[in-house]
Structure formats: structure tokens, C-alpha cells
Motif scaffolding. Structure first.
Motif, short mmCIF file in Angstrom:
data_model
loop_
_atom_site.label_atom_id
_atom_site.label_comp_id
_atom_site.label_asym_id
_atom_site.label_seq_id
_atom_site.Cartn_x
_atom_site.Cartn_y
_atom_site.Cartn_z
N ARG A 34 0.82 -1.21 0.00
CA ARG A 34 0.00 0.00 0.00
C ARG A 34 0.85 1.26 0.00
NH1 ARG A 34 -2.79 -2.41 4.41
NH2 ARG A 34 -4.29 -3.85 3.55
N GLN A 35 2.05 1.17 0.56
CA GLN A 35 2.93 2.33 0.64
C GLN A 35 3.64 2.60 -0.68
OE1 GLN A 35 5.46 1.52 3.96
NE2 GLN A 35 3.84 1.78 5.47
N LEU A 36 3.69 1.63 -1.56
CA LEU A 36 4.35 1.81 -2.84
C LEU A 36 3.46 2.59 -3.79
CD1 LEU A 36 5.81 -1.74 -3.46
CD2 LEU A 36 7.04 0.28 -2.72
N GLY A 37 4.08 3.30 -4.71
CA GLY A 37 3.33 4.02 -5.72
C GLY A 37 2.80 3.06 -6.79
N LEU A 38 1.89 3.58 -7.59
CA LEU A 38 1.26 2.77 -8.64
C LEU A 38 2.29 2.24 -9.63
CD1 LEU A 38 -1.46 1.76 -9.63
CD2 LEU A 38 -1.66 3.84 -10.97
N ASN A 39 3.23 3.08 -10.05
CA ASN A 39 4.25 2.64 -11.00
C ASN A 39 5.15 1.57 -10.41
OD1 ASN A 39 3.41 4.19 -13.17
ND2 ASN A 39 4.63 5.94 -12.54
N GLU A 40 5.48 1.70 -9.13
CA GLU A 40 6.32 0.69 -8.50
C GLU A 40 5.60 -0.65 -8.43
OE1 GLU A 40 6.76 3.13 -5.04
OE2 GLU A 40 8.92 3.28 -5.35
N ARG A 41 4.30 -0.63 -8.13
CA ARG A 41 3.53 -1.87 -8.10
C ARG A 41 3.45 -2.48 -9.49
NH1 ARG A 41 -1.70 -0.14 -4.94
NH2 ARG A 41 -0.86 1.94 -5.22
N ARG A 42 3.32 -1.65 -10.50
CA ARG A 42 3.30 -2.16 -11.88
C ARG A 42 4.62 -2.82 -12.24
NH1 ARG A 42 -0.01 2.75 -14.24
NH2 ARG A 42 -2.07 1.79 -14.22
N GLN A 43 5.73 -2.19 -11.81
CA GLN A 43 7.04 -2.76 -12.10
C GLN A 43 7.21 -4.11 -11.41
OE1 GLN A 43 9.72 0.34 -10.88
NE2 GLN A 43 9.70 1.32 -12.89
N ILE A 44 6.75 -4.22 -10.17
CA ILE A 44 6.81 -5.50 -9.46
C ILE A 44 5.98 -6.55 -10.19
CG2 ILE A 44 6.14 -6.69 -7.33
CD1 ILE A 44 6.91 -4.06 -5.85
N GLY A 45 4.79 -6.16 -10.64
CA GLY A 45 3.94 -7.09 -11.40
C GLY A 45 4.59 -7.52 -12.70
N ALA A 46 5.23 -6.58 -13.39
CA ALA A 46 5.90 -6.91 -14.64
C ALA A 46 7.07 -7.86 -14.40
CB ALA A 46 6.38 -5.64 -15.34
N MET A 47 7.81 -7.64 -13.31
CA MET A 47 8.93 -8.53 -13.00
C MET A 47 8.41 -9.93 -12.64
SD MET A 47 11.78 -6.23 -11.01
CE MET A 47 10.70 -5.68 -9.70
N ALA A 48 7.30 -10.01 -11.92
CA ALA A 48 6.73 -11.31 -11.57
C ALA A 48 6.27 -12.04 -12.83
CB ALA A 48 5.56 -11.13 -10.60
N MET A 49 5.66 -11.31 -13.76
CA MET A 49 5.24 -11.93 -15.02
C MET A 49 6.45 -12.42 -15.80
SD MET A 49 2.08 -9.51 -16.32
CE MET A 49 2.73 -9.57 -17.94
N GLY A 50 7.50 -11.60 -15.85
CA GLY A 50 8.72 -12.00 -16.55
C GLY A 50 9.33 -13.25 -15.95
N LEU A 51 9.38 -13.31 -14.62
CA LEU A 51 9.91 -14.50 -13.96
C LEU A 51 9.05 -15.72 -14.28
CD1 LEU A 51 11.87 -15.85 -12.01
CD2 LEU A 51 10.38 -15.11 -10.14
#
Length: 64
Positions: A34-51
């Protein structure tokens, strides 16, 4: 089609294990997210998809 059900079943098992074995850790993780920004959450999601794609590719190479 069976592989899709297999994959989804494995995802649900792994997700469920986190809630069963460490619910307080999941709670802390959600608070941190919740403390992360929207772009940071998107980046985490993109990295998870890539993995996930890399793991699928490795499984394919191993003959799964």
C-alpha cells in the motif's frame, strides 16, 4: 486445456500456503504494498510476469 487447469491449481495452492503458513507476514506485505506508488507496483507485477515466463520456458526446455 488440462495444462491451464493444472497451472491455475498450482497457483492457488502456492497462494493458499502463504495465507495458511504465514498470515501475519502476508498482512505486513500488503501494508508495504500500500505504501508503494502505482508505477512501483506495476514494475513488481511486470517482474513477476517476466519471472513466470522464464520459468515456463525452462519447464518447456526440460520437456514439461
Amino acid at each position: 486445456m488440462a495444462m491451464i487447469f493444472l497451472a491455475l491449481g498450482l497457483v492457488f495452492i502456492v497462494e493458499g500456503l502463504a495465507y495458511v503458513l504465514a498470515p501475519s507476514l502476508v498482512e505486513r506485505l500488503l501494508q508495504m504494498m500500500r505504501q508503494l506508488g502505482l508505477n512501483e507496483r506495476r514494475q513488481i507485477g511486470a517482474m513477476a510476469m517476466g519471472l513466470g515466463l522464464v520459468l515456463l520456458w525452462i519447464a518447456h526446455l526440460l520437456g514439461a
